[in-house]
Design a protein around this motif. Structure first.
Motif, short mmCIF file in Angstrom:
data_model
loop_
_atom_site.label_atom_id
_atom_site.label_comp_id
_atom_site.label_asym_id
_atom_site.label_seq_id
_atom_site.Cartn_x
_atom_site.Cartn_y
_atom_site.Cartn_z
N ASN A 64 0.85 -1.19 0.00
CA ASN A 64 0.00 0.00 0.00
C ASN A 64 0.89 1.25 0.00
O ASN A 64 1.15 1.86 1.04
CB ASN A 64 -0.93 -0.02 1.22
N ASP A 65 1.33 1.62 -1.21
CA ASP A 65 2.20 2.79 -1.34
C ASP A 65 1.55 3.91 -2.14
O ASP A 65 2.22 4.89 -2.48
CB ASP A 65 3.52 2.38 -2.01
N ASN A 66 0.23 3.75 -2.45
CA ASN A 66 -0.46 4.79 -3.22
C ASN A 66 -1.74 5.18 -2.49
O ASN A 66 -2.52 4.32 -2.10
CB ASN A 66 -0.82 4.28 -4.61
N PRO A 67 -1.99 6.45 -2.30
CA PRO A 67 -3.23 6.90 -1.64
C PRO A 67 -4.40 6.81 -2.62
O PRO A 67 -4.21 6.87 -3.84
CB PRO A 67 -2.92 8.35 -1.26
N PRO A 68 -5.66 6.67 -2.10
CA PRO A 68 -6.84 6.65 -2.99
C PRO A 68 -7.13 8.05 -3.52
O PRO A 68 -6.71 9.06 -2.95
CB PRO A 68 -7.95 6.16 -2.07
N MET A 69 -7.90 8.08 -4.61
CA MET A 69 -8.26 9.37 -5.22
C MET A 69 -9.59 9.21 -5.95
O MET A 69 -9.76 8.30 -6.77
CB MET A 69 -7.17 9.82 -6.20
#
Length: 741
Positions: free
Chosen positions: A259-264
């Motif tokens: 989990n290295d990317n935030p949601p958008m």
């Protein structure tokens, strides 16, 4: 005795090495021919002369020459070269892989030898007399060892391989360890010494030359940029030197997600609409906060963090844990509020503590929900109605005024009606415009204590818009039913019962249900207050006891008594009723069990007895039957009877073919016999005509006789007689004496 070993030039070059590993077999030191024909066992303690000396034979594998490969030569000291000795070879591969010249003792290999298939062979040799086939020497054993050459390349037995490593792994992170196997002899030279190298997959991965461990060689590899890699690894023997054999394999490496990317959110503003008639729980729309990660690292949790619709709408995550589903939480009303605004947050549910610096792993969006106007059915001012009404309410009494209105802006006129299935007996009526619910029939709580009425409200301009409401009418009790006795109307008293004894305790019932409970009072009817036989005692607990006032009962004197009882309730207006108890006088045993009772009533007025009544009624019934029979016979006669005031003329109607006989015709039948059948047999038979036979052989006459009452009773008789044969039958009933009670 010795052995001569002759080898080809190639073998001679390796002789120093062979001599370095030369060994002597113990079996080669044993064995000596027996002398004097004695068994060999008898010379065990004697010194034995050593006649055979065997060494190990060494031969290289994978010989490809056209001629058989020369292994060596066997020779016995007793061999004079005259061909009298024959050499015999037995053991592993003898005859199929190895052959021996039985004259010279030369050993050859006739099959291709492979050390990886079999590394050595154990053989046995013996010298025999060619003529007598007698052993000249004891059998001895020797070994032929196959010497290895580098003829097998290293192999990866489990390839191709698959491996995973987390994205963003550091340099040097171990991915997988590979092992290559070389079938050559690891104890001989470098044929099985393997080193590893990478042919394809740099600069992302590397391999350890000795251990075969594949490692990450490039930092911050991102799965979202590239997920799969193919690495080719080589294993080479001879320590990697020139001329060594090599084998390769493929390793498919996949970068696993972290989990290295935030949601958008894909939209900063969502526009949605929902009709105002949508029930609670209806889906309004769906939103999605996209995440480049996959699996659990992309799972989301949604929540409404602000907005004027926080209490009206709700949001939840769908079964995939990716999308947010907005649903209706409360009823909507376009006329009250036509739109709502929601501020929704989406957040990852699984966070990596080591990557929090890449956060925050949340995002926010705005959702605008518009409420659509629809034509709604009328709305009652209450979800249900409850009414209490006394059962003696007059017809036309207004039970309840129900009210409904059109919630739409048009505010159409509403009309009311009753759903007939809820009031099948039509006790109620509702005024169509005002909604006044009233009675049209008298109510009876004892018949139906509840009425559940369904009232319908319909828009006048749109009959399809109908709503309903339940009106529960409870009918309240009034004191309109008197108490009465139902289960205690008959009882008995034993003849030996004494005065003052309770013969029965009675309890009244009343279908009314007063709020304070039932309160009954009991008393004797005025005409029975002073009777000398029985009395009544009110127990003040809604029961009463029947007691005797005297003793000396006898069913022969009087078997039945009647006792009227008045029962009153305690409500206003007071209701009362009179119940008549029937008390039988019975014969009982000494334990009080009834043996027999009489059914004759004491209180009958002066009249005839029951038996006489039955007899009289039977006579009347028979007379009625006779009258009906006479009427039936008259309808079937050809001529009517001749009747006058003085007498009845009865005729026998016959048919015959001869002429009339004058006076004989008048004497053919005695008319008097028809009136008095008892005298029929006194007439002389000569007076009857013999020249004809009537077609009707007999005709019966039914003559009712009057009932004669004598001093001791009465007799009622019915006479039935036949003309032909003068047979008469009389039916009489003896009436019982009339008795006056």
């Amino acid at each position: 005795m010795g052995v001569g070993l002759h080898r080809p030039g190639v073998v001679g070059a390796l002789l120093p090495a062979v001599l370095g590993v030369l060994t002597f077999l113990p079996l080669g030191l044993l064995g000596n021919p027996s002398e004097g024909g004695e068994p060999a066992g008898s010379a065990l303690l004697q010194r034995v002369k050593r006649g055979w000396v065997w060494n190990q034979f060494f031969v290289l594998e994978e010989y490809t020459g056209l001629e058989p490969l020369y292994i060596g030569k066997l020779h016995s000291d007793m061999d004079k070269g005259d061909g009298s000795i024959k050499y015999i070879l037995t053991g592993e591969g003898a005859g199929s892989t190895f052959t021996i010249d039985d004259s010279t003792g030369d050993i050859h290999a006739i099959q291709r030898l492979d050390r990886e298939v079999k590394s050595q062979y154990v053989l046995r040799a013996q010298a025999r007399n060619r003529l007598t086939d007698r052993p000249l020497e004891p059998e001895s054993e020797f070994i032929v060892k196959i010497q290895d050459i580098n003829d097998n390349e290293p192999r990866f037995l489990d390839g191709p391989y698959r491996a995973t490593v987390p994205e963003m792994s550091k340099i040097g992170t171990s991915v997988i360890q590979l092992t290559a196997t070389d079938a050559d002899d690891p104890t001989y030279g470098n044929s099985a010494r393997v080193v590893y190298s990478i042919l394809d997959g740099q600069p992302y991965f590397s391999v350890d030359a000795k251990t075969g461990v594949v490692r990450v060689s490039l930092a911050d590899m991102d799965r979202e940029t590239r997920e799969d890699y193919t690495v080719v690894i080589q294993a080479k023997d001879m320590g990697g030197q020139l001329g060594g054999l090599a084998g390769t394999t493929t390793v498919n490496i996949t970068l696993s997600d972290i989990n290295d990317n935030p949601p958008m959110f894909d939209q900063r503003l969502y526009q949605m609409s929902v009709p105002e008639s949508a029930p609670v729980g209806s889906v309004v729309g769906r939103i999605w906060a996209k995440d480049k990660d996959i699996g659990v690292n992309a799972e989301m949790r949604y929540s409404i963090i602000d907005g004027d619709g926080r209490d009206t709408f709700d949001i939840s995550t769908d079964p995939t844990n990716l999308f947010g589903i907005i649903t209706v939480k409360k009823s909507l009303n376009f006329e009250e509020k036509p739109s709502y605004t929601l501020k929704v947050e989406g957040a990852n549910t699984h966070l990596d503590a080591g990557l929090r610096h890449r956060g925050p792993f949340t995002d926010v969006t705005i959702v605008h929900v518009s409420v659509e106007d629809v034509d709604e059915p009328p709305l009652f001012d209450a979800p249900a109605y409850y009414v209490e009404l006394k059962e003696d309410a007059e017809v036309g009494t207004v039970v309840k005024n129900v009210s409904a209105r059109d919630p739409d802006a048009a505010n159409n006129t509403v009309r009311y009606s009753i759903e007939r299935s809820s009031d099948p007996e039509k006790y109620f009526y509702i005024e169509i415009t005002s909604g006044s619910l009233m009675t049209v029939r008298s109510l009876d709580r004892e018949e139906n204590s509840w009425h559940n009425i369904t009232v319908l409200a319909m828009e006048m301009n749109n009959p399809t818009q109908i709503s309903s409401v339940s009106v529960a009418v409870r009918v309240l009790d009034v004191n309109d039913n008197p108490p009465s006795l139902t289960d205690y109307l008959e009882m008995s008293v034993c003849e030996q019962t004494k005065a003052g004894m309770v013969i029965q305790t009675v309890t009244a019932v009343d279908p009314d249900e007063p709020r304070g409970g039932q309160h009954f009072s009991y008393s004797l009817a005025p005409e029975a207050v002073n009777n000398p036989n029985f009395t009544l005692r009110d127990n003040q607990d809604n029961t009463a006891s029947i007691l005797t006032r005297r003793g000396g009962w006898s069913k022969h004197d009087q078997s039945v008594f009647y006792l009227p009882i008045v029962i009153s309730d305690g409500e206003q207006p007071v209701k009362s009723s009179t119940s008549l108890l029937t008390i039988y006088v019975c014969s009982c045993n000494h334990e009080g069990y009834i043996m027999s009772c009489s059914a004759e009533a004491y209180s009958l007025p002066a009249s005839i007895s029951r038996g006489a009544l039955i007899a009289i009624l039977a006579c009347i019934f028979v007379l009625l039957v006779m009258i009906l029979l006479m009427l039936s016979l008259r309808t079937h006669r050809k001529k009517p009877y001749l009747c006058d005031e003085e007498e009845n003329v009865h005729e026998n109607i016959v048919r015959y073919d001869d002429e009339g006989g004058g006076e004989e015709d008048t004497e053919a039948f005695d008319i008097a016999a028809m009136w008095n059948p008892r005298e029929a047999h006194h007439h002389h038979p000569s007076k009857l005509r013999q020249d004809m036979l009537p077609e009707i052989e007999s005709l019966s006459r039914y003559v009712p006789q009057a009932c004669v009452m004598g001093g001791g009773g009465g007799v009622c008789c019915l006479m039935l007689y036949s003309v032909r044969g003068s047979r008469t039958v009389a039916f009489c009933w003896q009436l019982m004496n009339l008795s006056i009670a």
